[in-house]
Write a protein that holds these residues in place. Structure first.
Motif, PDB file in Angstrom:
ATOM      1  N   HIS A 263       0.833  -1.203   0.000  1.00  0.00           N
ATOM      2  CA  HIS A 263       0.000   0.000   0.000  1.00  0.00           C
ATOM      3  C   HIS A 263       0.867   1.251   0.000  1.00  0.00           C
ATOM      4  O   HIS A 263       1.818   1.370   0.772  1.00  0.00           O
ATOM      5  CB  HIS A 263      -0.908   0.011   1.230  1.00  0.00           C
ATOM      6  CG  HIS A 263      -1.766   1.233   1.323  1.00  0.00           C
ATOM      7  ND1 HIS A 263      -1.684   2.120   2.380  1.00  0.00           N
ATOM      8  CD2 HIS A 263      -2.720   1.719   0.490  1.00  0.00           C
ATOM      9  CE1 HIS A 263      -2.562   3.090   2.196  1.00  0.00           C
ATOM     10  NE2 HIS A 263      -3.203   2.871   1.067  1.00  0.00           N
ATOM     11  N   ASN A 265       1.122   4.118   1.402  1.00  0.00           N
ATOM     12  CA  ASN A 265       0.598   4.883   2.534  1.00  0.00           C
ATOM     13  C   ASN A 265       1.060   6.332   2.540  1.00  0.00           C
ATOM     14  O   ASN A 265       0.329   7.234   2.972  1.00  0.00           O
ATOM     15  CB  ASN A 265       1.002   4.216   3.848  1.00  0.00           C
ATOM     16  CG  ASN A 265       2.509   4.159   4.020  1.00  0.00           C
ATOM     17  OD1 ASN A 265       3.197   3.484   3.245  1.00  0.00           O
ATOM     18  ND2 ASN A 265       3.032   4.851   5.026  1.00  0.00           N
ATOM     19  N   SER A 268      -1.023   8.223   0.068  1.00  0.00           N
ATOM     20  CA  SER A 268      -2.365   8.320   0.633  1.00  0.00           C
ATOM     21  C   SER A 268      -2.435   9.389   1.719  1.00  0.00           C
ATOM     22  O   SER A 268      -3.352  10.218   1.733  1.00  0.00           O
ATOM     23  CB  SER A 268      -2.777   6.957   1.203  1.00  0.00           C
ATOM     24  OG  SER A 268      -4.068   7.014   1.760  1.00  0.00           O
ATOM     25  N   GLY A 292      -4.085   0.818   4.285  1.00  0.00           N
ATOM     26  CA  GLY A 292      -4.826   0.584   3.051  1.00  0.00           C
ATOM     27  C   GLY A 292      -6.016  -0.327   3.211  1.00  0.00           C
ATOM     28  O   GLY A 292      -6.317  -1.137   2.327  1.00  0.00           O
ATOM     29  N   ASN A 308      -9.083   1.956  -1.782  1.00  0.00           N
ATOM     30  CA  ASN A 308      -8.147   0.876  -1.485  1.00  0.00           C
ATOM     31  C   ASN A 308      -8.788  -0.463  -1.839  1.00  0.00           C
ATOM     32  O   ASN A 308      -9.927  -0.733  -1.452  1.00  0.00           O
ATOM     33  CB  ASN A 308      -7.772   0.882  -0.001  1.00  0.00           C
ATOM     34  CG  ASN A 308      -6.871   2.041   0.351  1.00  0.00           C
ATOM     35  OD1 ASN A 308      -5.817   2.223  -0.255  1.00  0.00           O
ATOM     36  ND2 ASN A 308      -7.275   2.846   1.332  1.00  0.00           N
TER      37      ASN A 308
END
Length: 444
Positions: A263, A265, A268, A292, A308
């Motif tokens: 992921h 992150n 994000s 995620g 996600n």
């Protein structure tokens, strides 16, 4: 007519480069030009360090907002840039290295070697495939649009300690290291992405089918959080490029697709409350760094612009074909981005040592081809890939090469590169359940 004075040039590699004349693209922190550049036919390379070009406007098919845009009043006096299908930059960060570490300085050279071996390099492709060289690093202001100034200045100061000790850890959990060259090499990798934003946007102003960009850079970036490094990543290369595209060119709506096995992150976190950046991540359920979750959708004004899709271990080509058709494409079509940026992680390959998914070079070909078509339909073809993970040098390099083949609309090499015997049955029921849940959460 407007005269534009250009004091210095990046370099484009390719046999047809002597034909690239009078095409200019300018960014706030550095200047890009194509014209009277480098020949790489084995003779001594000669660079013209200053020149002037006159540019006038007659093409504006791609809709790029003109506010603060340095692309006004440009014309292409030669067809060579329009012939380009791929523009790429390499930043191998050779000094940023730790022995036996999976994120080593062998990664980018392995890719470059594969492109040469498979005849996908400028040497073999002429004006179709162009490498931009001698580009500038990102400015501190560019990076500070994503990362805190205290982190940036702290990392710069840490370089003296790294010089004394040879290697230091710059993250509490241990996997992110630094050497005395890490700060400057990380700025250069972020600068590669900025350079490609400049280049692809310039090309989109000159014709309806701009080349795709690929930043073949390291250290990777999608785990680096606004306040620090994480998971092999130092600066968020793709996040820096996203903010630059917004700030410099008014490309307000940016879609980021992340198909790394882990992921993203850091990306994000940077945009979790931003309604103008849609972040979509497919990744292995339960893998590093544990973020995620499927119900993490953004917050505040950004609620709904994070998607996600954690995939179960063993997911492979079937899973990603379904994910693209049922989640990625519908999300992009609804969001209507002005540019698509891609965190291209190749560690989801079945033979990668740091994960448990079953992608193949064929999977990566499919993703590249499908995302290219999506960009053509939605945002004038403006699309740039950024190298993230991928730690088996052979599968990393062959997968990137197959990505280049997709960019060129040439047949996949999967039949030659992939061994079906390495695969096992995908957990289709779990895959369908995960996709259905993501579609339900986001009303797709």
């Amino acid at each position: 007519m407007e005269q534009l004075l250009v004091p210095s040039l990046p370099i484009l590699r390719g046999r047809m480069l002597p034909l690239l004349k009078h095409c200019c693209a300018f960014g706030t922190h550095h200047l890009l030009t194509w014209g009277s550049i480098f020949q790489t036919s084995g003779r001594e390379q000669k660079q013209i360090r200053s020149w002037s070009a006159q540019c006038s406007a007659n093409y504006d098919r791609a809709s790029v907002p003109e506010k603060d845009s340095p692309l006004k009043n440009l014309t292409l006096h030669d067809n060579s840039l329009l012939d380009a299908r791929i523009l790429y930059c390499t930043s191998p960060a050779l000094g940023h290295n730790k022995e036996a570490h999976p994120e080593s300085n062998k990664r980018v050279p392995a890719i470059v070697d594969a492109l040469e071996k498979l005849e996908l390099s400028p040497k073999h492709r002429g004006s179709q495939v162009l490498e931009i060289q001698n580009f500038n690093p990102a400015s501190l202001d560019d990076v500070a649009r994503v990362h805190s100034k205290s982190y940036i200045t702290g990392l710069e100061k840490a370089m003296s300690k790294a010089a004394d000790e040879g290697l230091i850890l710059i993250e509490g959990t241990g996997p992110t290291y630094a050497t005395e060259t890490t700060f400057q090499e990380s700025l250069l990798s972020a600068g590669a992405g900025i350079t490609l934003v400049d280049s692809v946007v310039a090309a989109s102003k000159l014709g309806p089918n701009p080349p795709l960009g690929f930043a073949l850079v390291r250290p990777p970036g999608h785990h680096a959080v606004p306040r620090g490094p994480m998971g092999f990543c130092v600066f968020g290369n793709i996040a820096v490029a996203a903010r630059y595209a917004q700030h410099q060119y008014g490309l307000k709506r940016v879609m980021i697709i992340d198909f790394d096995v882990h992921h993203g992150n850091g990306t994000s976190d940077a945009f979790y409350d931003d309604p103008d950046i849609f972040f979509l991540s497919t990744h292995q359920l339960g893998s590093y760094p544990g973020t995620g979750k499927i119900d993490e959708v953004g917050q505040g004004d950004g609620e709904g612009t994070t998607l996600n899709l954690p995939l179960p271990g063993g997911a492979g080509d079937y899973a990603m074909r379904c994910a693209f058709d049922e989640a990625i494409a519908p999300s992009a079509q609804r969001f209507k981005p002005d540019i698509i940026l891609v965190s291209a992680g190749y560690d989801a390959h079945a033979l990668d040592p740091l994960a448990g998914l079953q992608f193949t070079t064929g999977t990566f070909y499919m993703l590249a081809s499908s995302i290219k078509q999506l960009a053509k339909e939605l945002c004038g073809g403006r699309c740039i890939f950024f190298l993230e993970g991928g730690y088996n040098l052979q599968t990393l390099s062959s997968s990137v090469a197959n990505t280049f083949r997709a960019f060129l609309d040439e047949p996949s090499l999967a039949a030659q590169l992939d061994d079906p015997a390495m695969l096992y049955e995908e957990p289709t029921r779990k895959i369908k359940e995960a996709i259905a849940k993501a579609k339900g959460i986001h009303s797709l």
